[in-house]
Design a protein around this motif. Structure first.
Motif, PDB file in Angstrom:
ATOM      1  N   ASN A 142       0.814  -1.217   0.000  1.00 51.20           N
ATOM      2  CA  ASN A 142       0.000   0.000   0.000  1.00 51.20           C
ATOM      3  C   ASN A 142       0.848   1.268   0.000  1.00 51.20           C
ATOM      4  O   ASN A 142       0.416   2.322  -0.479  1.00 51.20           O
ATOM      5  CB  ASN A 142      -0.948   0.002   1.205  1.00 51.20           C
ATOM      6  CG  ASN A 142      -0.224   0.243   2.508  1.00 51.20           C
ATOM      7  OD1 ASN A 142       0.658  -0.534   2.881  1.00 51.20           O
ATOM      8  ND2 ASN A 142      -0.579   1.305   3.205  1.00 51.20           N
ATOM      9  N   HIS A 177      -3.472  13.853  -4.033  1.00 48.91           N
ATOM     10  CA  HIS A 177      -3.864  12.624  -3.345  1.00 48.91           C
ATOM     11  C   HIS A 177      -3.206  12.540  -1.974  1.00 48.91           C
ATOM     12  O   HIS A 177      -3.848  12.171  -0.976  1.00 48.91           O
ATOM     13  CB  HIS A 177      -3.471  11.409  -4.194  1.00 48.91           C
ATOM     14  CG  HIS A 177      -3.571  10.098  -3.475  1.00 48.91           C
ATOM     15  ND1 HIS A 177      -4.772   9.486  -3.208  1.00 48.91           N
ATOM     16  CD2 HIS A 177      -2.609   9.287  -2.943  1.00 48.91           C
ATOM     17  CE1 HIS A 177      -4.557   8.357  -2.558  1.00 48.91           C
ATOM     18  NE2 HIS A 177      -3.256   8.209  -2.388  1.00 48.91           N
ATOM     19  N   GLN A 181      -4.539  12.221   1.989  1.00 46.88           N
ATOM     20  CA  GLN A 181      -4.088  11.174   2.890  1.00 46.88           C
ATOM     21  C   GLN A 181      -3.603  11.764   4.219  1.00 46.88           C
ATOM     22  O   GLN A 181      -3.843  11.196   5.292  1.00 46.88           O
ATOM     23  CB  GLN A 181      -2.955  10.370   2.244  1.00 46.88           C
ATOM     24  CG  GLN A 181      -3.380   9.506   1.067  1.00 46.88           C
ATOM     25  CD  GLN A 181      -4.246   8.338   1.488  1.00 46.88           C
ATOM     26  OE1 GLN A 181      -5.463   8.448   1.570  1.00 46.88           O
ATOM     27  NE2 GLN A 181      -3.628   7.201   1.757  1.00 46.88           N
ATOM     28  N   LYS A 184      -6.597  12.638   6.359  1.00 42.28           N
ATOM     29  CA  LYS A 184      -7.167  11.409   6.932  1.00 42.28           C
ATOM     30  C   LYS A 184      -6.289  10.880   8.071  1.00 42.28           C
ATOM     31  O   LYS A 184      -6.790  10.317   9.050  1.00 42.28           O
ATOM     32  CB  LYS A 184      -7.317  10.348   5.853  1.00 42.28           C
ATOM     33  CG  LYS A 184      -8.370  10.655   4.793  1.00 42.28           C
ATOM     34  CD  LYS A 184      -8.416   9.571   3.741  1.00 42.28           C
ATOM     35  CE  LYS A 184      -9.481   9.850   2.686  1.00 42.28           C
ATOM     36  NZ  LYS A 184      -9.166  11.028   1.873  1.00 42.28           N
ATOM     37  N   TYR A 332      -0.059   5.624  10.386  1.00 48.62           N
ATOM     38  CA  TYR A 332      -0.506   5.359   9.019  1.00 48.62           C
ATOM     39  C   TYR A 332      -0.839   3.877   8.847  1.00 48.62           C
ATOM     40  O   TYR A 332      -1.867   3.515   8.257  1.00 48.62           O
ATOM     41  CB  TYR A 332       0.577   5.782   8.029  1.00 48.62           C
ATOM     42  CG  TYR A 332       0.186   5.621   6.572  1.00 48.62           C
ATOM     43  CD1 TYR A 332      -0.446   6.645   5.885  1.00 48.62           C
ATOM     44  CD2 TYR A 332       0.438   4.437   5.884  1.00 48.62           C
ATOM     45  CE1 TYR A 332      -0.817   6.505   4.553  1.00 48.62           C
ATOM     46  CE2 TYR A 332       0.069   4.283   4.558  1.00 48.62           C
ATOM     47  CZ  TYR A 332      -0.552   5.320   3.903  1.00 48.62           C
ATOM     48  OH  TYR A 332      -0.927   5.170   2.590  1.00 48.62           O
ATOM     49  N   LEU A 336      -4.556   3.706   7.866  1.00 49.85           N
ATOM     50  CA  LEU A 336      -4.734   3.814   6.415  1.00 49.85           C
ATOM     51  C   LEU A 336      -4.118   2.677   5.614  1.00 49.85           C
ATOM     52  O   LEU A 336      -4.071   2.755   4.373  1.00 49.85           O
ATOM     53  CB  LEU A 336      -4.152   5.153   5.917  1.00 49.85           C
ATOM     54  CG  LEU A 336      -4.708   6.422   6.561  1.00 49.85           C
ATOM     55  CD1 LEU A 336      -3.975   7.641   6.045  1.00 49.85           C
ATOM     56  CD2 LEU A 336      -6.196   6.553   6.280  1.00 49.85           C
ATOM     57  N   TYR A 339      -5.755   1.144   2.395  1.00 48.37           N
ATOM     58  CA  TYR A 339      -5.781   1.788   1.085  1.00 48.37           C
ATOM     59  C   TYR A 339      -4.780   1.105   0.145  1.00 48.37           C
ATOM     60  O   TYR A 339      -3.660   0.799   0.540  1.00 48.37           O
ATOM     61  CB  TYR A 339      -5.401   3.265   1.189  1.00 48.37           C
ATOM     62  CG  TYR A 339      -6.550   4.164   1.565  1.00 48.37           C
ATOM     63  CD1 TYR A 339      -7.411   4.665   0.592  1.00 48.37           C
ATOM     64  CD2 TYR A 339      -6.779   4.524   2.892  1.00 48.37           C
ATOM     65  CE1 TYR A 339      -8.464   5.500   0.931  1.00 48.37           C
ATOM     66  CE2 TYR A 339      -7.840   5.348   3.245  1.00 48.37           C
ATOM     67  CZ  TYR A 339      -8.678   5.831   2.260  1.00 48.37           C
ATOM     68  OH  TYR A 339      -9.721   6.647   2.591  1.00 48.37           O
ATOM     69  N   SER A 340      -5.190   0.876  -1.103  1.00 47.54           N
ATOM     70  CA  SER A 340      -4.275   0.330  -2.110  1.00 47.54           C
ATOM     71  C   SER A 340      -3.424   1.452  -2.691  1.00 47.54           C
ATOM     72  O   SER A 340      -3.852   2.611  -2.738  1.00 47.54           O
ATOM     73  CB  SER A 340      -5.065  -0.352  -3.235  1.00 47.54           C
ATOM     74  OG  SER A 340      -5.816  -1.438  -2.740  1.00 47.54           O
ATOM     75  N   CYS A 341      -2.237   1.106  -3.141  1.00 45.45           N
ATOM     76  CA  CYS A 341      -1.372   2.088  -3.794  1.00 45.45           C
ATOM     77  C   CYS A 341      -2.036   2.548  -5.093  1.00 45.45           C
ATOM     78  O   CYS A 341      -2.588   1.730  -5.851  1.00 45.45           O
ATOM     79  CB  CYS A 341      -0.008   1.474  -4.091  1.00 45.45           C
ATOM     80  SG  CYS A 341       1.165   2.659  -4.780  1.00 45.45           S
ATOM     81  N   THR A 342      -2.006   3.831  -5.365  1.00 47.42           N
ATOM     82  CA  THR A 342      -2.747   4.411  -6.487  1.00 47.42           C
ATOM     83  C   THR A 342      -1.914   4.595  -7.747  1.00 47.42           C
ATOM     84  O   THR A 342      -2.368   5.213  -8.701  1.00 47.42           O
ATOM     85  CB  THR A 342      -3.332   5.770  -6.069  1.00 47.42           C
ATOM     86  OG1 THR A 342      -2.280   6.596  -5.550  1.00 47.42           O
ATOM     87  CG2 THR A 342      -4.410   5.600  -5.017  1.00 47.42           C
TER      88      THR A 342
END
Length: 466
Positions: A142, A177, A181, A184, A332, A336, A339-342
């Motif tokens: 991630n 992005h 993050q 969040k 993190y 978080l 969350y998948s890497c974007t």
């Protein structure tokens, strides 16, 4: 066809330059007509090839001619040029009637995409496909590809004096992005301070995340620390500050070490305070050494460092990264990690090789040299133009933009609207300020994506509207 007066007080190359220029302006030479080679013209005029080259260079810089590699020099289409006596309406009608309306955008922080090293990038892509094909479809961590995080660590240690563990790096698809993050991670109920004037996208993202925002004035040294202590929202003091110290947008200020130390002192006074350092434009400093990031002098792990490859490689390459303090890495992972890497693995593998094999550092050096030469030429064109007494240029020694004071009785909105009539998009310092009182007619010039000779067109338009 070139009338050169060898008895004139002017230097020979100026005489040649003026003769060719006059022929072009008088339509004795037509657009796209090929000029004589340097050698043949030098022989016919009985001068050196260096003299002819200097004349051609001046014409090239002013946009009267253009060059084709290994072919020669050609006459530019200068129908859009006009002299001081022509009325604004005449110029506009001429351009509009020929459907050649100029579209120049000084408000957009773009880069010269022609500098992208396509051949190198495509070679590395082929290598990735042939050597890592079995890994390309695997799920990524991630936080991003380990190889890329290692390559980034090695690069920033060498060039930015930042010593960090790859585990502290998070890869994301653009700084926008990563801003989300961070919110969040740190919480929407906290107080975030941003620069005023400042980059509007930062404000819009924090606002869209429903955070509490305080605007802090910027002076000649960056974000003012006295306001950090005195500002509050509903009795709550500031928790985090978001700054662009390497080349503040839009003022162009490079924050000195004294102000950086003051901000670190503020952050160190509370365990819950953090600095979000957006290292915008840091690679493009044209005099002296690159200013080390605040992260490099952060002894107490209080800085969240953010940088992107969009400005240095390509805007379409949406790869950015942030470095989290150890304490926030653990947070993190807790909050978080689902969350998948974007960013695609293909791009990350390619970029990792591009950095680790030193192509990236060589590319930066090449871009820095080209942008510096372009900036020097742009400043020369502006300062030697017919509007030189109506403008003043500031902060032009680093970054991909500079600010320019325009002497005009019109307000910023009028100047902006008048410029748009001629296809020129301008932005002013006042547009980036929420509360600070900004001086009028301070224009933001994003020059990186614009060829220097285009500024001859810009000068003509500014001369009309000022």
């Amino acid at each position: 066809m070139f009338n050169i007066d060898i008895n004139s007080n002017k230097t020979l190359y100026i005489s040649i330059y003026e003769s060719i220029k006059n022929n072009i302006e008088e339509n004795k030479m037509i657009p796209d007509e090929k000029l004589p080679s340097k050698r043949s013209l030098a022989e016919s005029l009985n001068v050196s090839t260096v003299t002819v080259q200097n004349a051609y260079n001046q014409l090239l810089a002013e946009g009267y001619i253009y060059s084709k590699e290994k072919i020669g020099y050609f006459v530019s289409n200068i129908d859009f040029y006009f002299n001081n006596t022509r009325k604004a309406s005449d110029f506009f009608n001429k351009v509009a009637s020929k459907d050649e309306k100029i579209n120049i955008d000084l408000s957009k922080n773009s880069i010269n995409t022609k500098l992208f090293p396509f051949s190198t990038w495509s070679k590395l892509m082929r290598q990735v496909i042939s050597e890592n094909y079995d890994l390309l479809l695997d799920k990524l961590p991630n936080a991003g590809l380990w190889d890329l995080r290692v390559a980034i660590c090695q690069y920033i240690k060498k060039y930015k004096d930042i010593n960090v563990n790859p585990n502290n790096i998070i890869i994301g698809s653009g700084t926008e992005h990563l801003y989300g993050q961070i919110v969040k991670l740190l919480g929407r109920d906290k107080i975030y301070a941003i620069e005023d004037p400042g980059y509007q996208k930062i404000y819009k993202i924090y606002k869209s995340e429903h955070t509490n925002i305080i605007h802090i004035p910027v002076d000649d040294f960056g974000m003012r620390t006295d306001f950090l202590y005195s500002s509050n929202l509903n009795g709550k003091s500031i928790d985090y500050i978001h700054i662009t110290p390497s080349h503040q947008y839009p003022t162009g200020i490079v924050m000195p070490i004294t102000r950086r130390s003051e901000l670190l002192k503020w952050a160190n006074e509370s365990n819950s305070r953090y600095i979000i350092e957006d290292d915008y434009d840091s690679e493009f400093r044209y005099t002296g050494r690159t200013i080390p990031p605040i992260k490099s002098i952060d002894n107490n792990d209080k800085v969240i460092y953010i940088n992107t490859f969009s400005n240095t490689i390509s805007p379409s390459l949406r790869i950015s990264y942030m470095i989290l303090p150890d304490k926030l890495v653990k947070l993190y992972e807790k909050k978080l990690s689902f969350y998948s890497c974007t960013v695609t693995s293909f791009e990350q593998y390619t970029l990792a090789r591009f950095i680790s094999q030193s192509y990236y550092s060589r590319h930066i050096r090449r871009m820095r040299k080209i942008y510096k030469n372009n900036l020097d030429e742009i400043v020369r064109i502006l300062e030697s133009s017919k509007i030189s007494n109506k403008i003043k240029i500031y902060k032009e020694k680093s970054g991909l933009h500079f600010v320019m004071k325009i002497k005009s009785k019109k307000n910023d909105l009028c100047l902006k609207k008048d410029a748009e009539k001629y296809g020129l998009n301008l932005s002013f310092l006042s547009e980036y300020s929420k509360f600070s009182q900004c001086e009028n007619s301070i224009c933001i010039v994003n020059y990186a994506g614009i060829e220097p000779h285009i500024f001859n067109n810009i000068i003509d338009i500014l001369d009309i509207i000022m």
